[in-house]
Design a protein around this motif. Structure first.
Motif, PDB file in Angstrom:
ATOM      1  N   ALA A 117      -2.607  14.448   2.775  1.00  0.00           N
ATOM      2  CA  ALA A 117      -3.175  12.954   2.595  1.00  0.00           C
ATOM      3  C   ALA A 117      -1.912  12.114   2.512  1.00  0.00           C
ATOM      4  O   ALA A 117      -1.733  11.084   3.052  1.00  0.00           O
ATOM      5  N   PRO A 160      -5.341   7.752  -2.101  1.00  0.00           N
ATOM      6  CA  PRO A 160      -6.436   7.231  -1.333  1.00  0.00           C
ATOM      7  C   PRO A 160      -6.839   8.529  -0.671  1.00  0.00           C
ATOM      8  O   PRO A 160      -6.126   9.424  -0.509  1.00  0.00           O
ATOM      9  N   GLU A 187      -0.702  11.543   5.995  1.00  0.00           N
ATOM     10  CA  GLU A 187      -1.715  10.984   6.954  1.00  0.00           C
ATOM     11  C   GLU A 187      -1.591   9.396   6.625  1.00  0.00           C
ATOM     12  O   GLU A 187      -1.820   8.471   7.368  1.00  0.00           O
ATOM     13  N   ALA A 188      -0.904   9.118   5.519  1.00  0.00           N
ATOM     14  CA  ALA A 188      -0.991   7.787   5.089  1.00  0.00           C
ATOM     15  C   ALA A 188       0.248   6.998   5.408  1.00  0.00           C
ATOM     16  O   ALA A 188       0.437   5.758   5.157  1.00  0.00           O
ATOM     17  N   THR A 237     -13.334   9.490   6.478  1.00  0.00           N
ATOM     18  CA  THR A 237     -13.000   8.258   6.688  1.00  0.00           C
ATOM     19  C   THR A 237     -13.498   7.907   8.108  1.00  0.00           C
ATOM     20  O   THR A 237     -13.579   6.831   8.544  1.00  0.00           O
ATOM     21  N   ARG A 260       0.937  -1.273   0.104  1.00  0.00           N
ATOM     22  CA  ARG A 260       0.099  -0.160   0.088  1.00  0.00           C
ATOM     23  C   ARG A 260       0.880   1.307  -0.011  1.00  0.00           C
ATOM     24  O   ARG A 260       0.691   2.238  -0.703  1.00  0.00           O
ATOM     25  N   HIS A 261       1.914   1.458   0.639  1.00  0.00           N
ATOM     26  CA  HIS A 261       2.586   2.340   0.923  1.00  0.00           C
ATOM     27  C   HIS A 261       3.447   2.704  -0.302  1.00  0.00           C
ATOM     28  O   HIS A 261       3.829   3.702  -0.877  1.00  0.00           O
ATOM     29  N   THR A 315      -7.844  10.239   2.485  1.00  0.00           N
ATOM     30  CA  THR A 315      -7.560  10.077   3.969  1.00  0.00           C
ATOM     31  C   THR A 315      -8.188  10.888   5.188  1.00  0.00           C
ATOM     32  O   THR A 315      -7.945  11.114   6.422  1.00  0.00           O
ATOM     33  N   VAL A 335       1.350   4.426  -2.780  1.00  0.00           N
ATOM     34  CA  VAL A 335       1.064   5.872  -2.430  1.00  0.00           C
ATOM     35  C   VAL A 335       2.522   6.678  -2.576  1.00  0.00           C
ATOM     36  O   VAL A 335       2.572   7.942  -2.884  1.00  0.00           O
TER      37      VAL A 335
END
Length: 428
Positions: A353, A418, A356-357, A425, A234-235, A420, A238
């Motif tokens: 964003a 994504p 925060e991710a 959320t 996921r990272h 965030t 991003v």
């Protein structure tokens, strides 16, 4: 030390203390680009005006070579030791480099030693600035309440624009009150020294900051080993998108900062008008950055990233066409001003964003490294690319081509980021 978790401190004062240091560092880094022509004449005499300017801009680019190193070293330092020590160290290094550039004698006085010293000082500046943005942005996210993160983080890009605005204001005053030969001889040095005067205040302010990284407890954002692989995937996605967005924003920022030199050398307007255009454009970007953060808290990160970026994509070429055909005060101020204001809206939302991710235990290092790599790759070359395009094509619209490409890449990546924002959320 104030307790971050219980908010027993003044968030506004802490944010101001963090970003004023950031502002002072960017003031001196950006001031170099405003006075690229004068600095080129001082340290890089050449057979042509183009050659001198290119050598000066290459030295400006040298400051970007060490940014990734600074991002890695100071970013990891901020995750392991603390945000405050990292911010203090970057600020002290920047201060020493500022004074070195401002006080180095010209090429005519000491020969080849002058450009060598300036290049080394620029590399120290790049190292310091590379390690500045990651820890500062992480710090702002960590002191903010979830519902206000976008607005608090907005002061990261806003402080950069404040620095650029102050630099442009200094340029307007100096170019209006000094004869051209005086401006070239020592006017640019005055601009640098004005920033250096503020260094003690910035160091004092940063020494008062509460720390947000606790090493004795479980760090928020850490995960169990069973989920490491999924989190890494996921990272990685991003991070790739972040590099694309930062490339887009960096090209836009540094081409915009180059507009002072562009207006003087390509459009042949007066230095005072060129600096006024930069002053107005950067002032509007301050408003846009703060407004973008406020809107991102209420509407979500993605809408504020995508829609303004789309408007920039549509307006860039017509705005440049108008400016080139009629390079007067109205077209320059309105054309560059509108592009600057709208273009500043998406990137505050992106800063929030992306930060925060990321988990807190790697937030400073990852943000600093990715930011520095993108800035070094695309920011360090942006002004050289534009100058080269103008030289080989002879077309004053050349900067718009580069900006259009950057805007297109940015909007694709922003659409894939994504969401965030706590308002989307459900985080409280």
């Amino acid at each position: 030390m104030p307790d971050i978790a219980s908010r027993e401190f003044d968030v506004k004062r802490a944010a101001f203390a963090a970003t004023i240091g950031n502002m002072l560092e960017f003031y001196d880094f950006i001031t170099y680009s405003f006075f690229a022509t004068e600095i080129g004449h001082t340290f890089f005499p050449a057979q042509s005006e183009y050659g001198s300017l290119m050598l000066s801009l290459a030295t400006f680019g040298a400051g970007f070579l060490t940014r990734p190193i600074g991002g890695i070293v100071l970013g990891i330092f901020s995750d392991r030791v603390g945000r405050r020590p990292a911010m203090l160290l970057s600020f002290a290094l920047m201060g020493g480099a500022i004074l070195t550039i401002a006080l180095t004698p010209s090429y005519a006085a000491i020969g080849i030693v002058a450009p060598v010293v300036v290049i080394l000082a620029r590399m120290v500046q790049g190292f310091a600035l590379g390690g500045e943005v990651g820890p500062t942005t992480a710090y702002l996210i960590e002191i903010a309440a979830p519902r206000n993160r976008g607005l608090v983080v907005a002061w990261q890009p806003a402080s950069q624009e404040i620095a650029a605005t102050v630099g442009a204001l200094v340029g307007v005053i100096l170019s209006s009150t000094m004869a051209p030969d005086m401006l070239q001889a020592y006017g640019w040095r005055v601009a640098f020294l004005l920033g250096a005067v503020c260094l003690p205040f910035g160091i004092w302010m940063r020494r008062t900051l509460p720390e947000t990284v606790s090493h004795g407890e479980h760090v928020a954002g850490q995960v169990e080993s069973s989920s490491h692989l999924a989190l890494a995937r996921r990272h990685l996605r991003v991070i790739v998108l972040a590099v694309m967005i930062l490339a887009s924003g960096t090209i836009s920022t540094y081409v915009t900062q180059y507009m002072t030199t562009y207006a003087k050398n390509t459009l042949h307007v007066s230095p005072s008008l060129a600096f006024t255009v930069s002053l107005v454009s950067n002032g509007l970007q301050i408003i846009g950055a703060v407004l973008g953060g406020w809107l991102a808290d209420r509407l979500g990160r993605k809408p504020i990233m995508i829609w303004p970026q789309l408007v920039v994509l549509v307006l860039t070429y017509p705005a440049f066409l108008w400016i080139v055909r009629d390079p007067g005060a109205w077209s320059l101020l309105f054309g560059f001003g509108i592009l600057s204001f709208i273009g500043s809206l998406p990137f505050t939302a992106f800063y929030a964003a992306f930060t925060e991710a990321l988990p807190q235990n790697i937030r400073g290092g990852v943000f600093a490294t990715i930011y520095a790599v993108a800035i070094a790759t695309f920011g360090g070359t942006a002004q050289l690319v534009v100058t080269w395009l103008l030289h080989v094509t002879g077309d004053p619209l050349a900067p718009s081509w580069y900006l259009l490409l950057a805007a297109a890449v940015g909007i694709v990546a922003m659409s894939l980021m994504p969401e965030t924002a706590p308002v989307k959320t459900g985080e409280k």
